[in-house]
Design an enzyme around this catalytic site. Structure first.
Site, PDB file in Angstrom:
ATOM      1  CE  LYS A  15       5.460   2.572   8.607  1.00 22.73           C
ATOM      2  NZ  LYS A  15       4.321   2.719   7.598  1.00 22.73           N
ATOM      3  NE  ARG A  88      -0.325   5.348  11.028  1.00 25.46           N
ATOM      4  CZ  ARG A  88      -0.209   3.949  10.889  1.00 25.46           C
ATOM      5  NH1 ARG A  88       0.941   3.665  11.904  1.00 25.46           N
ATOM      6  NH2 ARG A  88      -0.840   3.158  10.332  1.00 25.46           N
ATOM      7  NE  ARG A 125       0.884  -4.891   3.819  1.00 21.04           N
ATOM      8  CZ  ARG A 125       1.069  -3.892   4.644  1.00 21.04           C
ATOM      9  NH1 ARG A 125       2.170  -3.576   4.839  1.00 21.04           N
ATOM     10  NH2 ARG A 125       0.175  -3.031   5.039  1.00 21.04           N
ATOM     11  NE  ARG A 159      -2.762  -5.096   8.093  1.00 27.06           N
ATOM     12  CZ  ARG A 159      -1.756  -3.999   8.371  1.00 27.06           C
ATOM     13  NH1 ARG A 159      -0.815  -4.504   8.644  1.00 27.06           N
ATOM     14  NH2 ARG A 159      -2.326  -2.768   8.342  1.00 27.06           N
ATOM     15  NE  ARG A 170      -3.938   1.007   6.384  1.00 24.95           N
ATOM     16  CZ  ARG A 170      -3.265  -0.034   6.249  1.00 24.95           C
ATOM     17  NH1 ARG A 170      -3.560  -0.657   5.265  1.00 24.95           N
ATOM     18  NH2 ARG A 170      -2.090  -0.013   7.139  1.00 24.95           N
TER      19      ARG A 170
HETATM   20  P1  AMP Z   1      -0.154  -0.197  10.333  1.00 27.25           P
HETATM   21  O1  AMP Z   1       0.004  -1.731  10.729  1.00 27.25           O
HETATM   22  O2  AMP Z   1       0.912   0.459  11.108  1.00 27.25           O
HETATM   23  O3  AMP Z   1      -0.488   0.278   9.148  1.00 27.25           O
HETATM   24  O4  AMP Z   1      -1.412   0.249  11.257  1.00 27.25           O
HETATM   25  C1  AMP Z   1      -2.611  -0.183  11.091  1.00 27.25           C
HETATM   26  C2  AMP Z   1      -3.707   0.437  11.728  1.00 27.25           C
HETATM   27  O5  AMP Z   1      -3.614   0.674  13.163  1.00 27.25           O
HETATM   28  C3  AMP Z   1      -3.806   1.926  11.190  1.00 27.25           C
HETATM   29  O6  AMP Z   1      -4.476   2.121  10.219  1.00 27.25           O
HETATM   30  C4  AMP Z   1      -4.439   2.847  12.426  1.00 27.25           C
HETATM   31  O7  AMP Z   1      -5.843   2.590  12.518  1.00 27.25           O
HETATM   32  C5  AMP Z   1      -3.758   1.972  13.672  1.00 27.25           C
HETATM   33  N1  AMP Z   1      -2.737   2.702  14.225  1.00 27.25           N
HETATM   34  C6  AMP Z   1      -1.336   1.983  14.071  1.00 27.25           C
HETATM   35  N2  AMP Z   1      -0.526   2.890  14.615  1.00 27.25           N
HETATM   36  C7  AMP Z   1      -1.182   3.972  15.038  1.00 27.25           C
HETATM   37  C8  AMP Z   1      -0.807   5.362  15.817  1.00 27.25           C
HETATM   38  N3  AMP Z   1       0.337   5.379  15.901  1.00 27.25           N
HETATM   39  N4  AMP Z   1      -1.656   5.943  15.884  1.00 27.25           N
HETATM   40  C9  AMP Z   1      -2.716   5.988  15.888  1.00 27.25           C
HETATM   41  N5  AMP Z   1      -3.419   4.682  15.202  1.00 27.25           N
HETATM   42  C10 AMP Z   1      -2.554   3.804  14.836  1.00 27.25           C
END
Ligand code: AMP
Length: 215
Positions: A15, A88, A125, A159, A170
């Site tokens: 994404k 989410r 990644r 990361r 996740r």
């Molecule tokens: P991402 O970079 O989108 O994979 O997000 C990394 C982490 O941020 C996730 O594993 C969640 O802990 C938190 N996070 C990101 N977006 C959300 C969301 N919309 N709702 C809740 N937690 C989020």
């Protein structure tokens, strides 16, 4: 009215990479809630420390906090947006509609991909901590090992939450919540599903032609 795009898909499904490519091609504002949350963590505040605990486990941060952060960082008057990593869960999808999108011209793009392939992809990644460029050591490595192609920086990081044990959690969290979100947009007739297992450029062409049809 400007097009608002919602990107749905598991962590590592591409994404963020596609959003960055689309920003260069069209005038989208890219809003990644993961990036916004990581910026809070970087500040080192007590909120940041609490967020870091939740995110390092791969769990979701509470809906109200993420929604506030999103609202502070987006203004639909400014034009088209890509929402990456939000919503989410179903509650977030409904809040996004009621509190942010409010009848805007919206499409949701669902990045569908085999989850085992994803674990492999995500654990390889690397992200440039200077400019945010995303690499994959197997499918899209930087031209010079350890250096960012875009900005020349040498801070390509793995990361903490991209390590395999955290990715697995996740993905469990993702699987629990994603079905209802996808169904929500399907029932509204605004869902587009793409094969996120495709090569980055092939996927980009597909998404680009979908967008051109909507404009
Ligand atoms: P991402 O970079 O989108 O994979 O997000 C990394 C982490 O941020 C996730 O594993 C969640 O802990 C938190 N996070 C990101 N977006 C959300 C969301 N919309 N709702 C809740 N937690 C989020």
């Amino acid at each position: 009215m400007s097009l608002q795009l919602i990107f749905l898909g598991a962590p590592g499904s591409g994404k963020g990479t596609q959003a960055k490519m689309l920003v260069k091609e069209f005038s989208f504002h890219h809003i990644s809630t993961g990036d916004l949350l990581r910026a809070e963590v970087k500040k080192g505040s007590s909120l940041g420390k609490r967020l870091n605990d939740v995110m390092s486990r791969g769990d979701l941060v509470e809906d109200s906090l993420v929604l506030e952060l999103l609202k502070e960082n987006c203004d639909l008057e400014k034009g088209a947006h890509i929402f990456d990593g939000f919503p989410r869960n179903l509650e977030q999808a409904k809040s996004l509609d009621e509190k942010v999108l409010k009848g805007a011209n919206v499409r949701a793009i669902h990045f569908q991909i085999d989850l085992e392939a994803l674990i492999k992809r995500t654990s390889n990644r690397r992200i440039c901590s200077d400019c945010g460029s995303i690499y994959n050591l197997i499918t899209f490595p930087p031209k010079k090992n350890g250096f960012c192609d875009q900005c020349g920086g040498k801070n390509l990081v793995h990361r903490k939450d991209d390590h395999e044990d955290v990715i697995r959690n996740r993905l469990v969290v993702f699987e629990e919540n994603n079905g209802p979100v996808v169904n929500y947009y399907r029932s509204k007739g605004i869902l587009i599903t793409v094969d996120a297992g495709e090569d980055v450029d092939v996927l980009f062409k597909e998404i680009k032609s979908e967008i051109e049809e909507m404009l």
